[in-house]
Design an enzyme around this catalytic site. Structure first.
Site, PDB file in Angstrom:
ATOM      1  CG  ASP A  52      -1.956   1.288   1.338  1.00 35.03           C
ATOM      2  OD1 ASP A  52      -2.602   1.347   0.324  1.00 35.03           O
ATOM      3  OD2 ASP A  52      -2.187   1.729   2.477  1.00 35.03           O
ATOM      4  CG  ASP A  66      -1.924   7.504   0.597  1.00 33.64           C
ATOM      5  OD1 ASP A  66      -1.051   8.175   0.528  1.00 33.64           O
ATOM      6  OD2 ASP A  66      -3.048   7.793   0.116  1.00 33.64           O
TER       7      ASP A  66
END
Length: 360
Positions: A31, A33
């Site tokens: 991922d 963020d």
């Protein structure tokens, strides 16, 4: 482990790995963020060096995001500027996942009413679909993705008109919030709710934690033994659970230890680490042991247990915490909490245990 529907097993403790995770898995599905960079775009501490070391050791790095706004090339350029060399092919977005989902269900060259940004427009064209702006352009479906804070209200009305006439509706993802440099703002899920309220319809959703995103990621990366790396239980970790692959939770984003201890089975990661340096190290195991008259769970000099309606943790020997890794204490506490909760969520107070670990 105990039984869980459809033959799955309930995870009652984090797993061990004798080898560094970067050697045990061929591909990291990361991922962005809260894992690689902060909402403002700056790299998270240790992320650049850890990813560089993992890559140098032969691990393939792929970046998987629910944010459909930016095309992969733009994301790759940003990562490269941060010191993480990345090509567009290494970035997988929910825009790509939903575009493939649509392309599998409508004729080639179909017109699709676009409610979103450039990332979604690029993804539709990549799949041979034609993005259009109006119901008057005779689209055969509606697709909705995050279009940034400046997306006009009229775009939601256009989607509602089209769905009201019976056009199928697709959404890149339904994350209710999205982080930004100024704080937490409404995400695509909030915009989807606007259209849902107006139409009473339900979209087909592609993004994490749902299977179309996992399928897109595996197709694009060719991963044979992937490891999902994320900071969110309800997207990253649940997505790994749904895809039946292992996961690593890092504490550089939205999830704290308290939330992890209360995780339901589909939100329990395979491994936990403070940050991305966890990719470069073996993962210690958790073993059952005695904690007074009760069963305890030991890891790295810490023992986690349930006593008196609360979660507790203690150390071996003289009780000193000098030289002990708090993450080992977290692993021990996870085993105590998840074993106690079984197929549910642990509701015991971990306050004193977290204070003991210095994590309150």
């Amino acid at each position: 482990m105990t039984g869980f529907g459809h033959g799955r097993q309930v995870r009652t403790r984090p797993d061990a790995s004798e080898r560094p995770l970067s050697e045990a898995y061929d591909t990291a599905l990361l991922d962005l963020d809260g894992v690689v960079y902060y909402a403002g775009g700056s790299a998270i501490a240790h992320a650049v060096d850890a990813l560089g070391a993992a890559r140098a050791g032969g691990m393939h790095l792929a970046y998987v995001t629910n944010n459909a706004l930016r095309p992969p090339g733009v994301v790759a350029e940003h990562l490269t500027e941060l010191g993480v060399p990345t090509g567009p092919a290494d970035v997988i977005t929910s825009a790509q996942a939903v575009a493939r989902l649509i392309a599998d269900e409508v004729p080639a060259g179909s017109r699709i009413l676009l409610i979103g940004g450039e990332g979604l427009r690029v993804a539709l064209r990549e799949r041979g679909l034609v993005p259009v702006e109006s119901l008057d352009d005779d689209p055969v479906a509606v697709v909705q993705g995050y279009g940034g804070p400046e997306l006009p209200w009229g775009r939601f009305a256009e989607a509602a008109y089209a769905i009201g006439r019976g056009l199928p509706w697709y959404a890149s993802n339904t994350d209710l919030t999205i982080p930004s440099a100024r704080g937490i703002g409404p995400g695509n899920g909030a915009a989807v709710e606007v259209v849902r309220i107006a139409t009473g319809a339900e979209p087909k959703v592609a993004g994490k934690p749902l299977p179309p995103m996992h399928r897109e990621t595996v197709l694009r990366t060719g991963a044979r033994r992937p490891l999902v790396v994320g900071d969110r239980l309800d997207t990253d970790i649940e997505g790994a659970f749904n895809g039946e692959v292992d996961s690593l939770l890092v504490f550089t984003g939205v999830t704290d230890v308290r939330r992890l201890l209360a995780a339901v089975p589909e939100h329990r990661p395979t491994y936990v680490a403070a940050d991305l340096r966890g990719l470069l190290t073996p993962q210690p195991g958790v073993s059952e042991t005695a904690a007074g008259p009760h069963t305890g769970f030991a890891c790295g000099g810490w023992t986690g247990f349930v006593r008196g309606g609360a979660l507790g943790v203690e150390t071996d020997g003289d009780g000193s915490v000098a030289g002990l890794d708090p993450m080992d204490g977290v692993r021990a506490l996870c085993a105590a909490a998840w074993s106690y909760a079984g197929e549910g969520s642990c509701d015991l107070d971990p306050g004193k245990a977290l204070a003991r670990l210095g994590l309150n």
